[in-house]
Structure formats: C-alpha cells, structure tokens
Design a protein around this motif. Sequence first.
Motif, PDB file in Angstrom:
ATOM      1  N   ASP A  28     -44.974-122.295  43.635  1.00  0.00           N
ATOM      2  CA  ASP A  28     -44.528-123.776  43.496  1.00  0.00           C
ATOM      3  C   ASP A  28     -43.371-124.062  43.494  1.00  0.00           C
ATOM      4  OD1 ASP A  28     -47.260-125.156  43.579  1.00  0.00           O
ATOM      5  OD2 ASP A  28     -47.472-125.033  41.373  1.00  0.00           O
ATOM      6  N   LYS A  29     -42.482-123.140  42.826  1.00  0.00           N
ATOM      7  CA  LYS A  29     -41.118-123.441  42.680  1.00  0.00           C
ATOM      8  C   LYS A  29     -40.484-122.820  44.067  1.00  0.00           C
ATOM      9  CE  LYS A  29     -38.962-121.739  38.726  1.00  0.00           C
ATOM     10  NZ  LYS A  29     -38.228-120.735  38.049  1.00  0.00           N
ATOM     11  N   VAL A  96     -43.810-138.867  37.838  1.00  0.00           N
ATOM     12  CA  VAL A  96     -44.778-138.282  37.102  1.00  0.00           C
ATOM     13  C   VAL A  96     -46.012-139.319  37.048  1.00  0.00           C
ATOM     14  CG1 VAL A  96     -45.122-137.130  34.872  1.00  0.00           C
ATOM     15  CG2 VAL A  96     -42.983-137.160  36.031  1.00  0.00           C
ATOM     16  N   ARG A  97     -47.210-138.440  37.427  1.00  0.00           N
ATOM     17  CA  ARG A  97     -48.413-139.379  37.400  1.00  0.00           C
ATOM     18  C   ARG A  97     -49.629-138.612  36.857  1.00  0.00           C
ATOM     19  NH1 ARG A  97     -47.507-139.506  42.964  1.00  0.00           N
ATOM     20  NH2 ARG A  97     -48.954-138.028  44.041  1.00  0.00           N
ATOM     21  N   PRO A  98     -50.581-139.172  36.233  1.00  0.00           N
ATOM     22  CA  PRO A  98     -51.570-138.117  36.043  1.00  0.00           C
ATOM     23  C   PRO A  98     -52.483-137.305  37.133  1.00  0.00           C
ATOM     24  CG  PRO A  98     -52.003-140.183  34.882  1.00  0.00           C
ATOM     25  CD  PRO A  98     -50.845-140.340  35.904  1.00  0.00           C
ATOM     26  N   ALA A  99     -52.702-136.092  36.758  1.00  0.00           N
ATOM     27  CA  ALA A  99     -53.357-135.263  38.032  1.00  0.00           C
ATOM     28  C   ALA A  99     -54.424-135.796  38.339  1.00  0.00           C
ATOM     29  CB  ALA A  99     -53.244-133.754  37.779  1.00  0.00           C
ATOM     30  N   LYS A 100     -55.185-135.474  39.321  1.00  0.00           N
ATOM     31  CA  LYS A 100     -56.727-135.876  39.707  1.00  0.00           C
ATOM     32  C   LYS A 100     -57.401-134.437  39.625  1.00  0.00           C
ATOM     33  CE  LYS A 100     -55.430-138.817  43.654  1.00  0.00           C
ATOM     34  NZ  LYS A 100     -55.247-139.034  44.995  1.00  0.00           N
ATOM     35  N   ALA A 101     -56.923-133.477  39.340  1.00  0.00           N
ATOM     36  CA  ALA A 101     -57.405-132.167  39.072  1.00  0.00           C
ATOM     37  C   ALA A 101     -57.066-131.819  37.494  1.00  0.00           C
ATOM     38  CB  ALA A 101     -57.014-130.867  39.923  1.00  0.00           C
ATOM     39  N   VAL A 103     -55.584-129.236  36.469  1.00  0.00           N
ATOM     40  CA  VAL A 103     -54.084-128.712  36.379  1.00  0.00           C
ATOM     41  C   VAL A 103     -53.393-129.529  37.400  1.00  0.00           C
ATOM     42  CG1 VAL A 103     -52.665-126.712  36.887  1.00  0.00           C
ATOM     43  CG2 VAL A 103     -54.874-126.608  35.630  1.00  0.00           C
ATOM     44  N   GLY A 104     -52.088-129.961  37.311  1.00  0.00           N
ATOM     45  CA  GLY A 104     -51.138-130.792  38.201  1.00  0.00           C
ATOM     46  C   GLY A 104     -50.538-129.936  39.266  1.00  0.00           C
ATOM     47  N   HIS A 105     -49.859-130.366  40.111  1.00  0.00           N
ATOM     48  CA  HIS A 105     -48.952-129.402  41.004  1.00  0.00           C
ATOM     49  C   HIS A 105     -47.790-130.156  41.285  1.00  0.00           C
ATOM     50  CE1 HIS A 105     -51.001-132.000  43.806  1.00  0.00           C
ATOM     51  NE2 HIS A 105     -49.777-131.798  44.722  1.00  0.00           N
ATOM     52  N   LEU A 106     -46.590-129.442  41.891  1.00  0.00           N
ATOM     53  CA  LEU A 106     -45.338-130.034  42.043  1.00  0.00           C
ATOM     54  C   LEU A 106     -45.302-130.270  43.726  1.00  0.00           C
ATOM     55  CD1 LEU A 106     -42.973-127.364  40.407  1.00  0.00           C
ATOM     56  CD2 LEU A 106     -43.624-129.645  39.561  1.00  0.00           C
TER      57      LEU A 106
END
Length: 111
Positions: A28-29, A96-101, A103-106
């Motif tokens: 992700d980074k 920034v918002r709540p993830a659909k899964a 674990v979120g992602h960038l």
Amino acid sequence: MKIRLIDGIEVQRGSDNVFADLGLPDADKLKIKTGLVIEIRKAMSNGGLTQQEAAKRMGITQPKVSDMMRGDFTNLSERKLMDCLTRLGYDIEIKVRPAKAEVGHLMLAAA
C-alpha cells in the motif's frame, strides 16, 4: 482470482495494486509513493522544470530528484513527497471514511 487461458498462456487479472500482486511488503505504501512520484513527474513536465529547478522548488537536492526520476524514491517518505507536490503548486486532499470491508485501504486519486 479467475484464471483464463489465452493462446496457451495462463492469464490472471490482478488487483488494483501491482505491488500487492507481486507479494511485496508495504504494498500500500509503495502504491501511494509511486502515485505521488508520477504526479511530481507530471508537474515537472507541465512546468517545463529541469531537475535542478524542481529540486530548488521542492527543497531537495538535484541528485534526489534524479533518483526519483529513475524510480528510486526509497529515501523519501510519503510526507516528503506530498510536501514536494505542494511546493510545485498542487493541493493535496486526504479523505477519511468508514471502510466497506473489515479492513480499510489507502488510495491515491489524481485529477
């Protein structure tokens, strides 16, 4: 992932992160940093800036700009790359918002 056979070669559609598909650590980074470097390259090109001129505006050395243009940006943090973009006249917005899964992602979205 679904595997298809095309001309006798197994083909598998990747995700939206080639670094994760390759199994690299900190995928992700890497994706974020790569996206920022692409935008820096565009800003330099659009502004007609030499590496020396861009380095001065971004507050880094010309050799670091050269490294960045060759794909070696391991010595620059995400924060520093964002700082470089703002110094080149770009705005950066972080949402920034709540993830659909679970674990979120960038994600980097460039206009």
